[in-house]
Design a protein around this motif. Structure first.
Motif, mmCIF file in Angstrom:
data_model
loop_
_atom_site.group_PDB
_atom_site.id
_atom_site.type_symbol
_atom_site.label_atom_id
_atom_site.label_comp_id
_atom_site.label_asym_id
_atom_site.label_seq_id
_atom_site.Cartn_x
_atom_site.Cartn_y
_atom_site.Cartn_z
ATOM 1 N N PHE A 126 -67.091 89.847 87.599
ATOM 2 C CA PHE A 126 -67.687 90.648 88.663
ATOM 3 C C PHE A 126 -69.075 91.003 88.144
ATOM 4 O O PHE A 126 -69.219 91.675 87.135
ATOM 5 C CB PHE A 126 -66.794 91.855 88.945
ATOM 6 C CG PHE A 126 -67.430 93.013 89.666
ATOM 7 C CD1 PHE A 126 -68.484 92.848 90.548
ATOM 8 C CD2 PHE A 126 -66.940 94.299 89.475
ATOM 9 C CE1 PHE A 126 -69.055 93.923 91.205
ATOM 10 C CE2 PHE A 126 -67.491 95.386 90.120
ATOM 11 C CZ PHE A 126 -68.555 95.202 90.988
ATOM 12 N N MET A 147 -64.828 90.951 97.200
ATOM 13 C CA MET A 147 -64.094 91.238 95.965
ATOM 14 C C MET A 147 -62.689 90.654 95.962
ATOM 15 O O MET A 147 -62.035 90.630 94.918
ATOM 16 C CB MET A 147 -64.025 92.745 95.736
ATOM 17 C CG MET A 147 -65.381 93.383 95.435
ATOM 18 S SD MET A 147 -66.014 92.984 93.790
ATOM 19 C CE MET A 147 -65.134 94.200 92.823
ATOM 20 N N THR A 148 -62.223 90.187 97.113
ATOM 21 C CA THR A 148 -60.873 89.619 97.181
ATOM 22 C C THR A 148 -60.862 88.146 97.555
ATOM 23 O O THR A 148 -59.826 87.491 97.445
ATOM 24 C CB THR A 148 -60.011 90.390 98.202
ATOM 25 O OG1 THR A 148 -60.593 90.277 99.509
ATOM 26 C CG2 THR A 148 -59.882 91.860 97.824
ATOM 27 N N ARG A 173 -53.965 85.480 98.461
ATOM 28 C CA ARG A 173 -54.459 84.880 97.219
ATOM 29 C C ARG A 173 -53.240 84.796 96.307
ATOM 30 O O ARG A 173 -52.594 85.825 96.043
ATOM 31 C CB ARG A 173 -55.548 85.744 96.573
ATOM 32 C CG ARG A 173 -56.795 85.992 97.409
ATOM 33 C CD ARG A 173 -57.598 84.724 97.692
ATOM 34 N NE ARG A 173 -57.931 83.945 96.527
ATOM 35 C CZ ARG A 173 -58.905 84.223 95.653
ATOM 36 N NH1 ARG A 173 -59.645 85.310 95.811
ATOM 37 N NH2 ARG A 173 -59.134 83.427 94.622
ATOM 38 N N ARG A 220 -59.396 93.937 91.001
ATOM 39 C CA ARG A 220 -59.758 92.541 90.721
ATOM 40 C C ARG A 220 -59.448 92.196 89.265
ATOM 41 O O ARG A 220 -58.987 91.094 88.960
ATOM 42 C CB ARG A 220 -61.244 92.335 91.029
ATOM 43 C CG ARG A 220 -61.707 90.907 90.841
ATOM 44 C CD ARG A 220 -63.150 90.726 91.253
ATOM 45 N NE ARG A 220 -63.565 89.383 90.924
ATOM 46 C CZ ARG A 220 -63.355 88.305 91.680
ATOM 47 N NH1 ARG A 220 -62.740 88.447 92.833
ATOM 48 N NH2 ARG A 220 -63.761 87.116 91.290
ATOM 49 N N ARG A 221 -59.708 93.134 88.385
ATOM 50 C CA ARG A 221 -59.421 92.909 86.966
ATOM 51 C C ARG A 221 -57.909 92.834 86.720
ATOM 52 O O ARG A 221 -57.433 92.050 85.901
ATOM 53 C CB ARG A 221 -60.041 94.030 86.142
ATOM 54 C CG ARG A 221 -59.920 93.844 84.638
ATOM 55 C CD ARG A 221 -60.761 94.857 83.886
ATOM 56 N NE ARG A 221 -60.384 96.228 84.178
ATOM 57 C CZ ARG A 221 -61.116 97.087 84.884
ATOM 58 N NH1 ARG A 221 -62.282 96.696 85.394
ATOM 59 N NH2 ARG A 221 -60.723 98.314 85.095
ATOM 60 N N LEU A 246 -61.966 98.638 93.724
ATOM 61 C CA LEU A 246 -61.913 97.191 93.912
ATOM 62 C C LEU A 246 -62.130 96.456 92.595
ATOM 63 O O LEU A 246 -61.468 95.446 92.316
ATOM 64 C CB LEU A 246 -62.958 96.756 94.936
ATOM 65 C CG LEU A 246 -62.707 97.131 96.392
ATOM 66 C CD1 LEU A 246 -63.925 96.792 97.244
ATOM 67 C CD2 LEU A 246 -61.469 96.425 96.944
ATOM 68 N N LEU A 248 -56.534 87.572 92.747
ATOM 69 C CA LEU A 248 -57.817 87.897 93.365
ATOM 70 C C LEU A 248 -58.963 87.168 92.688
ATOM 71 O O LEU A 248 -60.029 86.990 93.294
ATOM 72 C CB LEU A 248 -58.066 89.402 93.324
ATOM 73 C CG LEU A 248 -57.126 90.269 94.163
ATOM 74 C CD1 LEU A 248 -57.541 91.732 94.080
ATOM 75 C CD2 LEU A 248 -57.080 89.803 95.622
ATOM 76 N N ARG A 249 -58.752 86.727 91.460
ATOM 77 C CA ARG A 249 -59.807 86.024 90.727
ATOM 78 C C ARG A 249 -59.626 84.510 90.788
ATOM 79 O O ARG A 249 -60.574 83.777 91.069
ATOM 80 C CB ARG A 249 -59.826 86.479 89.264
ATOM 81 C CG ARG A 249 -59.942 87.977 89.060
ATOM 82 C CD ARG A 249 -60.169 88.341 87.596
ATOM 83 N NE ARG A 249 -59.230 87.714 86.692
ATOM 84 C CZ ARG A 249 -58.055 88.210 86.348
ATOM 85 N NH1 ARG A 249 -57.652 89.357 86.874
ATOM 86 N NH2 ARG A 249 -57.261 87.577 85.490
#
Length: 642
Positions: free
Chosen positions: A127, A469-470, A557, A532-533, A528, A538-539
């Protein structure tokens, strides 16, 4: 008189003029190189006077020099320097020799930085936080000395230097990390013009190089930002804090005050001259047109940016070599992890292929992010690594900004257009060799701030942030967007971050210095970043669209063992949304899903079907519940109370 005779007479004239005059050396580029470099030999460019017919005597065993070429006026000399693997690090004295004398110069051989912790590249796991260096934080006020800055520093004027610098960025690494960011990109650090720019004037006000995009020295750090040592410290401290660092580089042009502009090292160093050049017509699409003749592409490739910035001619082999070495040198000297390359479509694609191959050969983990400011996904995909164009060229550019998604995000979440436009944008992913590594964003330094657009709201900004972010790709956040900063077109979109400068009335780097709305969007952004982490899908997860409505979208996802469902309602009314999730194997055994943003009550899956009422202009991120099955959050709370 024919052209060959003119050239001969010119050479004879300068040779006679220089006869008996001692050679003078003002600069050597690059000033240093490193051991075990894959690039052999190193092509140096010596700038000075009386260099006609010169050659370089090297510093003894382990060095050799060949392939000398001097300019007719004696201001430049090119030479190839070969460095044996047996050479030890150190500062070596070489000698430039002409018929009229000798002049020594120093050339450093340095130990390469360790591969561990440097040259790491960035990925969809990251990010990115984008810092506009001059406008972020002033950590060293000595850089703002009015006498030294010659009137360039003035915070009351939007196109002057304001004082942000590398020391300020170092001091705010903890702040950036608190948002969940894992990578940092800053505006360029090249030395820019040290006087007011009287060529680029707006409303009677001359400009400055506060933005970094008008280099006058490709091997120096702008004194307003710090020194090379401070830059190396910034990269090192960022690495220690867990960041990767992306350098903003330029290969398309110089600043209008670069000494080369009126005295180029070769006759073809630039496309045109200050008095005889063409302006850029911005017709980027001509580069992928199989019907195009070069005359239809020429203005885009050879035109001077904004009719002011001198356009480098990458078809000149000396220019190509110079630019390739310059990119490699910055990475090797500092430990940068990736490159953001400016103005990608205005440079010949053959150059990008050669340049990127050299980068990847020397630093295999380094990746390249190209700027192609266009919303056409076909054009963006045409420049990405893995796509060979009709010209037979693969540029080798690893990834690009997703300007197509940027455009539809703003249309939907600001302008109120159907969110289906966003879904349709993602439907063009087949045009990209690797859509999963595109870089997504909702604003940058070249467009008005999100919150300054007509119709923008905090709820809409939350939806836009959730989307980037997603979704697939690597998200970038422009400094200040985490507190919903305002700002119209350039330079208003480059306002100072509140609290980064002496005398600021408040400090928005702290919760106490932010107002309620700023804290709301800051906390949402950080949430967010944390999700994400935490959530690998999500990544790196694959994507499956589950619902495509006029103003609603839902997608999964997922990986082999985990799945996340994202639902966005862009309508001004709450809406019930229902869709099947039974095809998602990680959810087969799930009985309920929890919204990790806390906007929607838990959803009970019935025969693999998801049904929920989503509030107006709200997003939700659902994962498998880590609590006993219940039909609603209310029932869970009641059972816990009982």
């Amino acid at each position: 008189m024919n052209s060959s005779l003119k050239v001969l007479i010119t050479v004879i004239f300068f040779a006679i003029a220089a006869f008996g005059q001692q050679p003078v050396i003002n600069k050597v580029e690059p000033p240093s190189w490193w051991l075990a470099s894959a690039l052999k030999p190193v092509r140096i460019l010596i700038t000075g006077k009386n260099l006609q017919g010169g050659r370089v005597e090297t510093a003894g065993a382990g060095f050799s020099s060949t392939n000398f070429k001097s300019s007719p006026n004696g201001h430049y000399l090119f030479a190839d320097i070969s460095i044996a693997e047996t050479v030890a690090p150190g500062n070596y004295e070489f000698t430039l020799v002409t018929a009229s004398g000798r002049s020594p110069f120093h050339f450093e051989i340095f130990q390469p930085l360790p591969q561990t912790g440097n040259f790491q590249g960035f990925s969809q796991d990251d990010f990115v936080y984008f810092i506009f260096l001059d406008r972020f934080a002033d950590g060293d006020r000595k850089n703002n000395d009015p006498e030294k800055s010659r009137g360039l520093y003035d915070r009351s004027k939007p196109r002057r230097y304001h004082g942000g610098d590398l020391q300020g960025a170092i001091e705010k690494l903890g702040y950036v990390k608190s948002l969940g960011a894992t990578a940092i990109w800053t505006t360029p650090i090249y030395d820019n013009n040290d006087q007011l720019d009287q060529l680029e004037v707006y409303d009677g006000e001359p400009t400055t190089g506060y933005h970094g995009y008008g280099p006058i020295d490709f091997y120096a750090v702008d004194e307003h930002f710090g020194t090379l040592e401070k830059l190396r410290e910034f990269v090192s401290r960022a690495h220690q804090a867990g960041f990767v660092v992306i350098q903003d580089q330029i290969a398309n042009h110089t600043g209008p005050y670069h000494p080369w502009v009126d005295d180029p090292p070769t006759p073809t160093w630039f496309n045109g001259t200050r008095r005889d050049h063409i302006a850029n017509n911005w017709q980027k699409w001509t580069t992928m047109n199989p019907r195009a003749s070069y005359q239809t592409q020429r203005s885009n490739l050879e035109g001077w940016f904004i009719d002011i910035l001198p356009d480098l001619n990458q078809n000149d082999p000396e220019v190509e070599k110079y630019l390739i070495q310059n990119s490699l040198w910055w990475i090797a000297r500092t430990g940068f992890d990736a490159i953001r390359m400016d103005t990608l479509p205005h440079v010949p694609r053959k150059f990008w292929a050669n340049w990127s191959a050299a980068i990847h050969r020397e630093f295999p983990r380094i990746n390249i992010l190209g700027e192609l400011f266009d919303t056409d996904p076909a054009l963006i995909g045409y420049f990405q690594r893995g796509r060979r164009g009709h010209d037979g060229i693969d540029t080798g550019i690893d990834t690009l900004f997703d300007f197509s998604l940027f455009s539809t995000i703003r249309s939907a979440f600001i302008g109120g257009q159907p969110i289906r436009l966003v879904s349709q944008t993602f439907a063009h992913d087949w045009l990209y060799p690797r859509p999963e590594v595109l870089v997504t964003f909702l604003g940058n330094h070249d467009v008005p701030r999100f919150m300054s657009e007509k119709g923008a709201t905090i709820s809409g900004m939350k939806l836009a942030l959730t989307c980037i972010m997603t979704s697939r790709g690597t998200p970038i956040l422009y400094y200040g967007d985490e507190i919903a900063m305002d700002g119209g077109g350039d330079p208003d979109n480059r306002r100072d971050f509140p609290g980064g400068f002496a005398g600021d009335s408040r400090n928005a780097f702290t919760a106490a210095g932010r107002n309620a709305t700023e804290n709301e969007i800051w906390n949402f952004t950080a949430r967010l970043g944390a999700l994400r982490r935490e959530l690998e899908p999500l990544r790196r997860g694959r994507t499956l669209d589950l619902f495509d409505g006029e103003q609603q979208m839902a997608f999964a996802r997922f990986t082999d063992d985990n799945a996340v469902i994202v639902v966005i309602n862009n309508a001004k009314t709450s809406e019930e949304i229902s869709f099947d999730v039974s095809m998602l194997k990680p959810l087969v055994a799930a009985e309920s899903l929890t919204d990790r943003l806390g906007n929607v009550e838990d959803v009970t899956l019935v025969s693999g079907k998801f049904t929920a009422r989503i509030p107006a202009r709200t997003a939700a991120i659902f994962t498998k519940s880590n609590r006993p099955p219940a039909s609603s959050v209310t029932e869970v709370r009641r059972s816990l109370k009982d």
